[in-house]
Design a protein around this motif. Sequence first.
Motif, PDB file in Angstrom:
ATOM      1  N   THR A 172       0.832  -1.197   0.000  1.00 57.57           N
ATOM      2  CA  THR A 172       0.000   0.000   0.000  1.00 57.57           C
ATOM      3  C   THR A 172       0.868   1.248   0.000  1.00 57.57           C
ATOM      4  O   THR A 172       2.044   1.195   0.394  1.00 57.57           O
ATOM      5  N   THR A 173       0.292   2.355  -0.427  1.00 53.06           N
ATOM      6  CA  THR A 173       1.031   3.620  -0.415  1.00 53.06           C
ATOM      7  C   THR A 173       1.388   3.999   1.027  1.00 53.06           C
ATOM      8  O   THR A 173       2.464   4.523   1.287  1.00 53.06           O
ATOM      9  N   GLU A 174       0.458   3.686   1.961  1.00 57.93           N
ATOM     10  CA  GLU A 174       0.709   4.014   3.369  1.00 57.93           C
ATOM     11  C   GLU A 174       1.975   3.319   3.868  1.00 57.93           C
ATOM     12  O   GLU A 174       2.876   3.955   4.424  1.00 57.93           O
ATOM     13  N   ALA A 175       2.042   2.009   3.654  1.00 59.30           N
ATOM     14  CA  ALA A 175       3.174   1.237   4.147  1.00 59.30           C
ATOM     15  C   ALA A 175       4.485   1.737   3.544  1.00 59.30           C
ATOM     16  O   ALA A 175       5.486   1.911   4.247  1.00 59.30           O
ATOM     17  N   GLY A 207       5.129   4.717   2.192  1.00 59.55           N
ATOM     18  CA  GLY A 207       5.420   6.075   2.636  1.00 59.55           C
ATOM     19  C   GLY A 207       6.061   6.058   4.026  1.00 59.55           C
ATOM     20  O   GLY A 207       7.048   6.760   4.273  1.00 59.55           O
ATOM     21  N   GLU A 208       5.472   5.239   4.890  1.00 58.73           N
ATOM     22  CA  GLU A 208       6.031   5.155   6.254  1.00 58.73           C
ATOM     23  C   GLU A 208       7.421   4.551   6.257  1.00 58.73           C
ATOM     24  O   GLU A 208       8.309   4.996   6.987  1.00 58.73           O
ATOM     25  N   SER A 238       2.445   7.093  -5.621  1.00 59.67           N
ATOM     26  CA  SER A 238       1.065   7.088  -6.101  1.00 59.67           C
ATOM     27  C   SER A 238       0.593   5.663  -6.371  1.00 59.67           C
ATOM     28  O   SER A 238       1.380   4.794  -6.725  1.00 59.67           O
ATOM     29  N   SER A 239      -0.704   5.472  -6.172  1.00 63.46           N
ATOM     30  CA  SER A 239      -1.247   4.157  -6.505  1.00 63.46           C
ATOM     31  C   SER A 239      -1.780   4.211  -7.928  1.00 63.46           C
ATOM     32  O   SER A 239      -2.382   5.197  -8.339  1.00 63.46           O
TER      33      SER A 239
END
Lengths: 347, 259
Positions: A258-261, A263-264, A277-278
């Motif tokens: 995921t973008t969240e994972a 990015g973190e 970006s997805s």
Amino acid sequence: MIELDGLTKRFGNKVAVDQLSCRISPGMVTGFLGPNGAGKSTTMRMMLDLDNPTSGSVRIDGKHYRDLSEPLKYIGALLDAKSMHGGRSAYNNLLCLAQSNRIPESRVAEVLDTVGLTAVAKKKSKGFSLGMGQRLGIASALLGDPEILMFDEPVNGLDPEGIHWIRNLMKALAAEGRTIFVSSHLMSEMALTADHLIVIGQGRLLADTSMADFIHQNSRSYVRLRSPQQERLRDVLHAEGIVAVESGNGTLEIDGATTEALGELAARHTIVLHELSSQRASLEEAFMQMTADSVEYHAHSERGAAPPPVGPHWGDQWNRPPGSAPGAPGGSGGSGGSGGSGTGQGA
Amino acid sequence: MASVPAVLTSEWTKIRTVSSTTWTLISAFAVTVAMSAALCAVMNSQFDDLSDAERATFDPTFISFSGMILGQLAMVVFGVLVVGTEYSSGMIRTSLAAVPQRATFLFSKMLVAGVLALVVGMVTSFVSFFLGQALLGDHRIGIGEDNVLRAVFGAGLYMGLIAIFSMGVAAMLRSSMLSLGILMPFFFLVSQILSAVPGAKSVAQYFPDQAGSKIMQVVPDAMNSDPAPYGPWAGLLIMVAWVAASVFGGFLVLKKRDA
Ligand SMILES: Nc1ncnc2c1ncn2[C@@H]1O[C@H](COP(=O)(O)OP(=O)(O)OP(=O)(O)O)[C@@H](O)[C@H]1O
Ligand SMILES: [Mg+2]
């Protein structure tokens, strides 16, 4: 509700429509998709009893089209932009149709207004542009305020504003509980309007599915990453066991994260990101894969030039992934789009 | 089922909203009347130059319809266009989607156009007759004489039947161009020429126009024409049979074939 049951049409020994069975339900837009010559128009003509099926049948709310009294009040159809007498004015063309089905004359001005042709209502329709002819055809379909509407490639010849308008019109009509059946060869267009999808190739049913399911099954989603510290980023990803594919222009593509994972993860390692970006694979490609075996009219490239790339289409949200689609059919080098998707990526 | 009065209204709107209706029907009237009047005037001035046989069978009624040889061609065009433009414009699909009962559709169209052609034909024949008689001077005939009213009425009927025959042909061929390409030379040349060729005569006199035109003659074998093995009414019946065959053929094609 329209039911097709084993609908078959032969022209000589050419089978244009082959044992087609499906249902078209009210309250939604059903997209009817297929490459050129797939048999869409022939199917629609049979639904209106213009062509006689070789075998099989079409039922409209259980009835045969020929048994409908005043059919324009049940079904409105746009088949061809060229289906009116050019020497007659737009208004009079519609008036003849209205009178034959005892539709009040006031409807004529109403539908002309709906499609934006009021200003040219008294003009002979032979002077109309393709888009104006298409609008006149749509007006004739709306004339009887029917519960079922059928459009054969309605966006054909329309300008962007017109395309936008017909898209919203179809959605609005479906929201009123009507049955909307619309053909197209553009998956991207259908993705924006259709709730349900019927795909045919060489007259045969290839898919009968909801749009959501089709998207779910056929679109590969992935995350695109771009960073000035690409080497570090790759090391970090590698250490986490994430597979990244480099796709030129200094971008990385990652499946199944995921973008969240991501990015973190980058933040934890203080890596600067220029893009996160997805993305989604083009539905157009999924459609072309599905129909690849049944495309009849391949474009043949001259002197080894690359076949024309697909798109760009108005449906920007279905961005194509850089590089060729996963599992794109290898052998058929001439098949219009799938072979071209890699080469069309240049700029 | 479609409401027949509604379909008739619709077909009437179709006919009155295209310009071809006006110019074909006005041509049919004007050409027939003008050419007949001219021939009547010529006959009047040159009556003494006619052969004895021609003088003996002189038919002032028939002469006053002589312009129909040309005027009927405009009726052919009218009939062909009424049906043919449905195909050439692509309107046929829209029309049949609105009225899927093909018999209702075709026969309503033919009824409306046929009645209109008949009315114009009647006006044409009466005007042609009275103008022609006025120009024939001493050789004129009154409408009250034996068989004259029948001939004038018959001439109007003939014009209407020619138009309906053409509609049937256009429905069979599904093309204005093809229909005109066959009917115009047929009525203007083939039929006229064959009826003058000794061997072909016996066949040509059963052609729709040859047989139908007998109703316009008051004097048998008018103007020393060849005697026909049938009378005026039988001749008209032969023409009606042709018209019925063409209309039925047109209906079968429309019913059987994909639009
Ligand atoms: N009247 C006809 N006579 C013979 N063949 C026909 C006829 N109409 C259609 N066909 C053939 O049937 C096949 C299906 O044609 P159809 O027009 O239904 O395709 P389509 O899906 O509408 O294509 P497109 O996207 O190009 O409009 C084609 O191969 C076509 O050549
Ligand atoms: Mg088509």
